[in-house]
Scaffold this active site. Structure first.
Site: not given
Ligand code: NAD
Ligand code: DAU
Length: 350
Positions: A12, A132-133, A213
């Protein structure tokens, strides 16, 4: 010429970062290393796949030989590391996968950088993208700053905290130039529909229950993914070596309020009677160890690098919903197969 290895570029956030670097830095070679797990999808990069400054390598960051070979093949000069297992709920059922990818995978990349850049550490940067987690949970007041003590609660956040520590250790011990950013919750196009916003959008489209949740009063700080990519570009180029930058939207929402806002906007866009989608809201069992509130103080990156979110939440959310409505084929593709099995297990009670 910079030859930048971006890991997790088919995910993503990674795909958004790859797109930005390929388009904005035509003088760099961008090598996207991704294992294409359930979360990785090359359809996310259709628009740049033929760009002359872009290469894709299917490889696993846990595999030292594969990583070393890619460093050698391209003469990698810098790393922007995003590859990870990223979903908290999955980390609760399969913690070991998170240790292997997020901890061992990160150290494997650091080892490659240590070996391949030996004698020239000043010329190379290892940029680690984190969350930030790692800071744990806030009460009703306060914000996470770069000085907040690490206090992770889920296997996911514990694995990310561990990887952050290893990155700092390689800086302090071996002198490798590193930088880390810790970002709040992202949303936007290509967001995998296991996460709150895209899951709710998908379920509203399909008239399925909207699983909230616990009491729904958990709070997250939402940032449009393109603003995260802009921040990563800035930190990569102007961030201070060894430093950490918090990135966030100054945009806190309680989950239930956000889900209600999505219901309202989607009823309008889908031409449904106001209040239709609200009826789908279903309170379900809480996430174990659920962090009550996250909120980032993004003051440092604003003061030092001049970054601020460019997109308002109203704009970003509306664009995101429009993108999902226009890309139902993408949604159907990623929600078939393995994801369908995960969904049935995670939400068995509704
Ligand atoms: P995502 O799950 O959408 O994508 C992860 C990607 O990493 C995928 O394309 C997957 O194929 C690849 N991957 C997983 N395991 C692998 C491996 N062993 N070798 C090579 N590639 C591998 O994740 P995202 O939401 O895009 O997050 C990207 C980064 O940003 C992560 O490090 C996450 O911790 C961090 N992050 C995410 C968020 C968020 O809100 N999604 C917020 C802050 C930080
Ligand atoms: O804060 C950054 C993080 O945000 C990233 O590091 C993670 O990769 C990313 O997945 C995200 O983590 P969260 O746990 O905050 O995101 P999620 O979308 O899973 O959940 C957001 C909030 O919504 C959380 O309080 C749980 C709640 N939730 C989530 C799902 C999937 C629900 O209430 N129902 C649901 O079905």
């Amino acid at each position: 010429m910079k030859k930048i290895l971006i890991t997790g570029g088919a995910g993503f956030i990674g795909s958004c970062v790859v797109r930005r670097f390929v388009n904005n830095h035509p003088d760099y070679l961008i090598v996207n290393l991704d294992a294409l797990t359930y979360a990785g999808n090359l359809q996310n990069l259709k628009d740049v796949e033929n760009a002359p400054n872009y290469q894709f390598e299917k490889a696993d960051i846990r595999n030292r030989d594969e990583v070393n070979a890619i460093f050698d093949k391209y003469g990698i000069t810098d790393v922007i590391h995003l590859a990870a297992e990223s979903h908290v709920d999955r980390s609760i059922t399969n913690p070991l996968d998170f240790v292997l990818t997020n901890v061992i995978g990160t150290v494997t990349l650091l080892e490659a950088a240590k070996e391949k850049w030996k004698g020239h550490y000043a010329d190379h940067l290892f940029y680690h993208v984190s969350t930030d987690e790692v800071y744990g949970a806030l009460g009703a007041e306060g914000l996470f700053t770069e000085e907040t003590r690490y206090d992770p609660h889920s296997p996911y956040s514990a694995s990310k905290a561990s990887s952050d520590h290893f990155v700092r250790a390689y800086h302090d011990t071996y002198g490798i130039k590193t930088v880390i950013s810790n970002c709040s919750n992202n949303y936007g196009p290509y967001h995998f529909p296991e996460k709150l916003i895209p899951l709710m959008i998908n379920n509203i489209i399909n008239n399925k229950p909207l699983p909230v949740y616990g009491d729904g009063n958990y709070t997250r700080d939402w940032l449009y993914v393109k603003d995260h990519a802009i921040a990563i570009d800035l930190v990569f180029h102007e961030g201070k070596t060894g430093d950490t930058y918090n990135i966030g939207g100054f945009n806190e929402w309680k989950n239930i309020d956000l889900v209600q806002l999505l219901c309202k906007q989607m009823d309008e866009k889908l031409g449904r009677e106001p209040g239709t989608s609200n009826q789908l809201i279903t309170y379900v069992k809480d996430r174990p160890g659920h962090d009550r509130r996250y909120a980032i103080d993004a003051g440092k990156i604003n003061r030092e690098l001049g970054w601020a979110p460019s997109v308002t939440f109203e704009q970003g959310l509306s664009e995101t919903i429009d993108w999902f409505l226009a890309n139902e084929a993408w949604l159907n593709d990623v929600t078939s197969g393995n994801y369908a099995t995960y969904y049935d297990t995670q939400y068995a009670s509704i």
